[in-house]
Write a protein that holds these residues in place. Structure first.
Motif, PDB file in Angstrom:
ATOM      1  N   UNK A   1       0.837  -1.197   0.000  1.00  0.00           N
ATOM      2  CA  UNK A   1       0.000   0.000   0.000  1.00  0.00           C
ATOM      3  C   UNK A   1       0.876   1.252   0.000  1.00  0.00           C
ATOM      4  N   UNK A   2       0.765   2.042  -1.066  1.00  0.00           N
ATOM      5  CA  UNK A   2       1.381   3.361  -1.110  1.00  0.00           C
ATOM      6  C   UNK A   2       0.341   4.352  -0.581  1.00  0.00           C
TER       7      UNK A   2
ATOM      8  N   UNK B   1       5.122   6.144  -9.709  1.00  0.00           N
ATOM      9  CA  UNK B   1       6.055   5.189  -9.105  1.00  0.00           C
ATOM     10  C   UNK B   1       5.320   3.989  -8.499  1.00  0.00           C
ATOM     11  N   UNK B   2       4.070   4.188  -8.079  1.00  0.00           N
ATOM     12  CA  UNK B   2       3.282   3.046  -7.597  1.00  0.00           C
ATOM     13  C   UNK B   2       2.941   2.104  -8.748  1.00  0.00           C
ATOM     14  N   UNK B   3       2.520   2.666  -9.879  1.00  0.00           N
ATOM     15  CA  UNK B   3       2.219   1.856 -11.049  1.00  0.00           C
ATOM     16  C   UNK B   3       3.445   1.134 -11.575  1.00  0.00           C
ATOM     17  N   UNK B   4       4.581   1.802 -11.555  1.00  0.00           N
ATOM     18  CA  UNK B   4       5.829   1.189 -12.000  1.00  0.00           C
ATOM     19  C   UNK B   4       6.249   0.053 -11.077  1.00  0.00           C
ATOM     20  N   UNK B   5       5.906   0.180  -9.799  1.00  0.00           N
ATOM     21  CA  UNK B   5       6.182  -0.900  -8.857  1.00  0.00           C
ATOM     22  C   UNK B   5       5.415  -2.151  -9.232  1.00  0.00           C
TER      23      UNK B   5
ATOM     24  N   UNK C   1      -2.948   7.277  -3.003  1.00  0.00           N
ATOM     25  CA  UNK C   1      -2.573   8.688  -3.107  1.00  0.00           C
ATOM     26  C   UNK C   1      -3.784   9.572  -3.318  1.00  0.00           C
ATOM     27  N   UNK C   2      -3.792  10.721  -2.667  1.00  0.00           N
ATOM     28  CA  UNK C   2      -4.877  11.690  -2.803  1.00  0.00           C
ATOM     29  C   UNK C   2      -4.285  13.083  -2.925  1.00  0.00           C
ATOM     30  N   UNK C   3      -4.568  13.754  -4.031  1.00  0.00           N
ATOM     31  CA  UNK C   3      -4.020  15.088  -4.259  1.00  0.00           C
ATOM     32  C   UNK C   3      -4.448  16.046  -3.160  1.00  0.00           C
TER      33      UNK C   3
ATOM     34  N   UNK D   1      -2.179  -4.555   4.728  1.00  0.00           N
ATOM     35  CA  UNK D   1      -1.059  -4.316   3.810  1.00  0.00           C
ATOM     36  C   UNK D   1       0.185  -5.012   4.372  1.00  0.00           C
ATOM     37  N   UNK D   2       0.831  -5.808   3.560  1.00  0.00           N
ATOM     38  CA  UNK D   2       2.051  -6.469   4.026  1.00  0.00           C
ATOM     39  C   UNK D   2       3.215  -5.494   4.078  1.00  0.00           C
ATOM     40  N   UNK D   3       3.182  -4.522   3.150  1.00  0.00           N
ATOM     41  CA  UNK D   3       4.173  -3.434   3.144  1.00  0.00           C
ATOM     42  C   UNK D   3       3.421  -2.124   3.013  1.00  0.00           C
ATOM     43  N   UNK D   4       3.749  -1.177   3.851  1.00  0.00           N
ATOM     44  CA  UNK D   4       3.053   0.111   3.895  1.00  0.00           C
ATOM     45  C   UNK D   4       4.078   1.212   3.659  1.00  0.00           C
ATOM     46  N   UNK D   5       3.953   1.935   2.543  1.00  0.00           N
ATOM     47  CA  UNK D   5       4.870   3.040   2.233  1.00  0.00           C
ATOM     48  C   UNK D   5       4.156   4.345   2.525  1.00  0.00           C
TER      49      UNK D   5
END
Length: 213
Positions: free
Chosen positions: A34-35, A52-56, A73-75, A94-98
């Protein structure tokens, strides 16, 4: 009156059942990244797949690593807003939270103590519900619009929070992108597609270290 299914019907039912079982099995084993951030995470001004989330997600898919990426993400989001909307994103683990928040706080001159408190609160809330979740904090810097003292103090929030909560720190998310005109949209704040590619490469080593193949 009773009917017997034809051999073809039985095969179709069996095939559908196997497909459903496979989908359930995959959903049970697939891990989540989860970004959670603002317009930088959301990919403002570009296609979300090129953020960068999509590229991940593209990198994970290319490596056949069974993770799904959620773009939270929220503007315009601030740390206070993030803290208030976090529960909805924590319905599933989420296993990983950025965590990528704080930039808008700095641009608005929000009190340093408030921003830090909110970042700590977000981390605490994630850990309270999912103690095993790996947390990565994306460090941010801001231009000296609010004065150099505020700017310097703002930059120190992230290593302080990372140390206090023992989370992984990306020192500066926009390393080699921030302040470089050709890598940012005309607003000078949001990265271009090329800029997001560089940001992704900054993030990936920290993320790769947490991923269980």
């Amino acid at each position: 009156m009773s009917f017997c299914a034809s051999p073809e019907s039985k095969e179709e039912v069996q095939s559908e059942t196997q497909t459903e079982e496979a989908e359930v099995s995959e959903s049970n084993t697939q891990k989540t990244i989860l970004f959670f951030g603002n317009s930088l995470t959301a990919g403002y001004g570009i296609d979300q797949d090129d953020s960068f989330a999509g590229l991940t997600q593209k990198r994970l898919d290319s490596l056949e690593i069974n993770y799904r990426v959620i773009n939270g993400g929220l503007s315009g989001e601030t740390t206070a807003g993030g803290l208030s909307r976090l529960d909805w994103f924590l319905e599933d683990k989420p296993d990983i939270f950025i965590l990528e928040l704080g930039g808008n706080d700095g641009l608005r001159g929000i009190k340093i103590e408030e921003t830090k408190s909110n970042l700590l609160g977000i981390i605490d809330k994630v850990r309270a519900k999912y103690p095993d979740t790996e947390i990565i904090l994306a460090g941010m810097q801001i231009p000296p619009n609010m004065g150099q003292e505020y700017t310097n103090r703002f930059a120190k929030i992230y290593p302080e929070v990372a140390a206090e909560k023992d989370v992984t720190l990306i020192p500066f998310l926009l390393e080699n992108v921030g302040g470089i005109p050709e890598l940012n949209l005309p607003d000078g704040i949001h990265p271009t597609e090329e800029g997001h590619q560089i940001v992704f490469e900054t993030i990936w080593p920290y993320l790769e270290d947490k991923i269980e193949a």
